[in-house]
Design a protein around this motif. Structure first.
Motif, PDB file in Angstrom:
ATOM      1  N   SER A  13       0.788  -1.273   0.157  1.00 45.85           N
ATOM      2  CA  SER A  13       0.095   0.142  -0.171  1.00 45.85           C
ATOM      3  C   SER A  13       0.784   1.167   0.252  1.00 45.85           C
ATOM      4  CB  SER A  13      -1.075   0.440   1.016  1.00 45.85           C
ATOM      5  OG  SER A  13      -0.009  -0.213   2.110  1.00 45.85           O
ATOM      6  N   HIS A  14       0.087   2.453  -0.054  1.00 44.64           N
ATOM      7  CA  HIS A  14       1.304   3.638  -0.129  1.00 44.64           C
ATOM      8  C   HIS A  14       1.419   4.342   1.461  1.00 44.64           C
ATOM      9  CE1 HIS A  14       0.113   4.784  -4.402  1.00 44.64           C
ATOM     10  NE2 HIS A  14      -1.249   4.064  -4.632  1.00 44.64           N
ATOM     11  N   ASP A  15       0.757   3.753   2.543  1.00 49.77           N
ATOM     12  CA  ASP A  15       1.463   3.817   4.101  1.00 49.77           C
ATOM     13  C   ASP A  15       2.388   2.720   4.140  1.00 49.77           C
ATOM     14  OD1 ASP A  15      -0.123   1.646   3.864  1.00 49.77           O
ATOM     15  OD2 ASP A  15      -2.007   2.824   5.473  1.00 49.77           O
ATOM     16  N   GLY A  16       3.179   2.986   3.711  1.00 48.13           N
ATOM     17  CA  GLY A  16       3.728   1.127   4.133  1.00 48.13           C
ATOM     18  C   GLY A  16       3.675   0.238   5.080  1.00 48.13           C
ATOM     19  N   CYS A  65      -2.793   0.125  -4.256  1.00 47.74           N
ATOM     20  CA  CYS A  65      -1.729  -0.706  -4.194  1.00 47.74           C
ATOM     21  C   CYS A  65      -0.658   0.433  -5.161  1.00 47.74           C
ATOM     22  CB  CYS A  65      -1.904  -2.076  -3.620  1.00 47.74           C
ATOM     23  SG  CYS A  65      -2.201  -2.815  -2.592  1.00 47.74           S
ATOM     24  N   PRO A  66       0.353   0.247  -5.560  1.00 48.97           N
ATOM     25  CA  PRO A  66       1.737   0.847  -5.987  1.00 48.97           C
ATOM     26  C   PRO A  66       2.338  -0.277  -6.852  1.00 48.97           C
ATOM     27  CG  PRO A  66       2.180   1.677  -3.822  1.00 48.97           C
ATOM     28  CD  PRO A  66       1.108   0.865  -3.357  1.00 48.97           C
ATOM     29  N   TRP A  67       2.662  -1.254  -5.551  1.00 49.42           N
ATOM     30  CA  TRP A  67       3.206  -2.792  -6.379  1.00 49.42           C
ATOM     31  C   TRP A  67       2.341  -3.468  -5.529  1.00 49.42           C
ATOM     32  CZ3 TRP A  67       8.159  -2.563  -8.283  1.00 49.42           C
ATOM     33  CH2 TRP A  67       8.774  -1.657  -9.125  1.00 49.42           C
ATOM     34  N   VAL A  68       2.803  -5.054  -7.234  1.00 48.21           N
ATOM     35  CA  VAL A  68       2.153  -5.955  -6.614  1.00 48.21           C
ATOM     36  C   VAL A  68       3.676  -7.338  -6.562  1.00 48.21           C
ATOM     37  CG1 VAL A  68      -0.618  -5.546  -6.898  1.00 48.21           C
ATOM     38  CG2 VAL A  68       1.114  -6.552  -8.549  1.00 48.21           C
ATOM     39  N   ALA A  69       3.055  -8.223  -6.133  1.00 48.04           N
ATOM     40  CA  ALA A  69       4.573  -9.086  -5.972  1.00 48.04           C
ATOM     41  C   ALA A  69       3.642 -10.191  -6.289  1.00 48.04           C
ATOM     42  CB  ALA A  69       5.623  -8.785  -5.023  1.00 48.04           C
ATOM     43  N   VAL A  70       5.242 -11.811  -6.243  1.00 49.34           N
ATOM     44  CA  VAL A  70       4.419 -12.394  -6.300  1.00 49.34           C
ATOM     45  C   VAL A  70       5.830 -13.456  -5.845  1.00 49.34           C
ATOM     46  CG1 VAL A  70       2.007 -13.193  -7.930  1.00 49.34           C
ATOM     47  CG2 VAL A  70       4.858 -13.371  -8.990  1.00 49.34           C
ATOM     48  N   THR A 109       9.495  -5.137   2.611  1.00 45.02           N
ATOM     49  CA  THR A 109       7.913  -4.799   3.247  1.00 45.02           C
ATOM     50  C   THR A 109       7.371  -3.278   2.809  1.00 45.02           C
ATOM     51  OG1 THR A 109       9.719  -4.205   5.532  1.00 45.02           O
ATOM     52  CG2 THR A 109       9.462  -5.655   5.388  1.00 45.02           C
ATOM     53  N   LYS A 110       8.178  -2.531   2.162  1.00 49.14           N
ATOM     54  CA  LYS A 110       7.574  -1.689   1.659  1.00 49.14           C
ATOM     55  C   LYS A 110       7.281  -1.221   1.045  1.00 49.14           C
ATOM     56  CE  LYS A 110       8.563   0.786   6.562  1.00 49.14           C
ATOM     57  NZ  LYS A 110       9.016   1.943   6.790  1.00 49.14           N
ATOM     58  N   ALA A 111       6.321  -0.424  -0.079  1.00 49.63           N
ATOM     59  CA  ALA A 111       6.438  -0.014  -1.337  1.00 49.63           C
ATOM     60  C   ALA A 111       7.729   0.401  -1.924  1.00 49.63           C
ATOM     61  CB  ALA A 111       5.435   0.679  -2.092  1.00 49.63           C
ATOM     62  N   ASP A 112       7.987   1.541  -0.688  1.00 49.63           N
ATOM     63  CA  ASP A 112       9.082   2.433  -1.394  1.00 49.63           C
ATOM     64  C   ASP A 112      10.426   1.502  -1.485  1.00 49.63           C
ATOM     65  OD1 ASP A 112       9.444   1.837   1.133  1.00 49.63           O
ATOM     66  OD2 ASP A 112       9.445   4.085   2.095  1.00 49.63           O
ATOM     67  N   GLU A 113      11.013   0.319  -0.495  1.00 51.03           N
ATOM     68  CA  GLU A 113      12.144  -0.876  -1.056  1.00 51.03           C
ATOM     69  C   GLU A 113      12.299  -1.542  -2.026  1.00 51.03           C
ATOM     70  OE1 GLU A 113      11.696  -3.079   1.852  1.00 51.03           O
ATOM     71  OE2 GLU A 113      11.276  -1.791   3.879  1.00 51.03           O
ATOM     72  N   PHE A 114      11.170  -1.442  -3.160  1.00 51.77           N
ATOM     73  CA  PHE A 114      11.491  -1.718  -4.928  1.00 51.77           C
ATOM     74  C   PHE A 114      12.441  -0.384  -5.500  1.00 51.77           C
ATOM     75  CE2 PHE A 114       7.373  -4.136  -3.094  1.00 51.77           C
ATOM     76  CZ  PHE A 114       7.814  -5.206  -3.327  1.00 51.77           C
TER      77      PHE A 114
END
Length: 379
Positions: A13-16, A65-70, A109-114
């Motif tokens: 999500s956007h909020d971490g 959700c700015p990012w999704v992953a598998v 664990t957060k979107a900004d770590e990608f």
């Protein structure tokens, strides 16, 4: 476990915060829940992370959700494949990916770590899956269509939604339209009937066949050129013999003999003939001189006839002019006895000598006109 299997599905999500759906490898995982709670979105997230062109994930997921992953796992090795979501309302998927390998907990664990990377991430993921980098051809010869096997070709075998299951005309996911040919061409590979080594050998064989066709075509072209060249050389040789540029005793047996004869002709000039002109050539030259002389005489006769015709035409014109002048003075009527005046036609009481002389002169002029017309040239 010697193949890659899904371990979890993650949303950021956007909020971490992040949310994950854990899955048990080598087991049947059943996800249940109320309608419109996101069960179908899980398949779309997997499809999107594996490089889908469009993003069919629900709009509320795109919004939050700015990012999704598998996450995939094989024999204790983990791989996290993530993709950035497009802006809300956009259908076309993003071209930004990220991939993480290593331990199970080696995941952001957060979107900004990608990290934002290009679609080359998919190529790395394909290497982990064991999909080699090679090309298939779906048609022979020049009409064939070349394409590389990618992870997208495996998608029809991975997803079976309820719409696909109940469809009587479609067997696999996205198994219609332009994807149908790709499914048919890649099915032997995913069934294990083809592998990278076989395809590489097949490609090598195809290249060898292509080279063979090229060499065969080249040899045919060379044979055609040689055949045409020999024919032209033979024609050229006969002409050179007739002109005395080659000796009749020269025989063309080998290719070298032909080359020497051509060199002889190339070096020939009129001041240094290689042989005495033949009798046939000499007779033709004499015949040419005779015909030229006769042509000159005929040309002179033609010009003389043209001059005669022109003179006759001028003579005719002059004769007609003189005749017209003489006729203009025919004033006296023809009669046996002159009893009237030839001018006023009044009666005469006696014989008039001038009138007699005038009639005699007119008669003489008439005879002259007849002689002129008789002497006119007839062409």
């Amino acid at each position: 476990m010697n193949r890659w299997q899904l371990r979890r599905i993650l949303l950021y999500s956007h909020d971490g915060r992040h949310f994950e759906v854990p899955l048990e490898p080598s087991s049947l995982n059943i996800i249940v829940g109320d309608s419109n709670t996101g069960k179908s979105a899980l398949l779309e997230i997997i499809n999107y992370c594996m490089g889908s062109r469009d993003c069919d994930i629900a709009d509320h997921v795109q919004k939050h959700c700015p990012w999704v992953a598998v996450q995939w796992v094989r024999d204790g090795e983990y791989c996290l494949l993530a993709r950035k979501m497009p802006s809300p309302g956009q259908k076309q998927g993003s071209g930004v990916f990220d991939i993480r390998t290593g331990g199970e907990n080696n995941s952001p664990t957060k979107a900004d770590e990608f990290h934002e990377n290009g679609d080359g991430v998919l190529r790395r993921f394909e290497e982990l899956l064991g999909i080699g980098k090679f090309v298939l051809h779906d048609a022979p010869e020049e009409e064939k269509r070349s394409f590389s096997i990618t992870v997208r070709h495996a998608v029809p075998y991975l997803f079976l939604s309820d719409d696909t299951i109940i469809n009587k005309e479609v067997l696999l996911h996205d198994g219609s339209g332009y994807r149908l040919n790709d499914i048919k061409d890649t099915l032997p590979y995913f069934l294990g009937l083809l592998n990278e080594e076989i395809l590489r050998k097949k490609a090598t064989l195809e290249e060898a066949r292509k080279e063979k066709r090229r060499i065969t075509k080249k040899r045919e072209e060379e044979s055609r050129i040689v055949s045409e060249g020999n024919s032209r050389i033979e024609q050229f040789r006969h002409q050179a013999l007739d002109l005395g540029m080659l000796d009749k005793r020269t025989a063309l047996i080998t290719e070298q003999d032909k080359i020497v004869s051509l060199q002889t002709v190339a070096a020939w000039h009129s001041g240094n003939p290689t042989s005495i002109p033949t009798s046939k050539l000499e007779s033709l030259r004499q015949r040419e001189d005779t015909l030229r002389t006769e042509l000159g005489e005929l040309d002179r006769e033609r010009k003389a006839v043209q001059r005669t015709i022109q003179d006759a035409e001028r003579f005719k014109n002059i004769a007609n002019q003189q005749a017209n002048r003489l006729k203009s003075i025919e004033l006296l009527r023809e009669t046996s006895e002159r009893v009237e005046c030839p001018l006023c036609h009044g009666p005469l009481s006696q014989h008039v000598e001038p009138i007699v002389r005038l009639e005699s002169a007119l008669e003489a002029l008439s005879q002259d006109i007849g002689e002129v017309q008789t002497d006119q040239p007839k062409m």
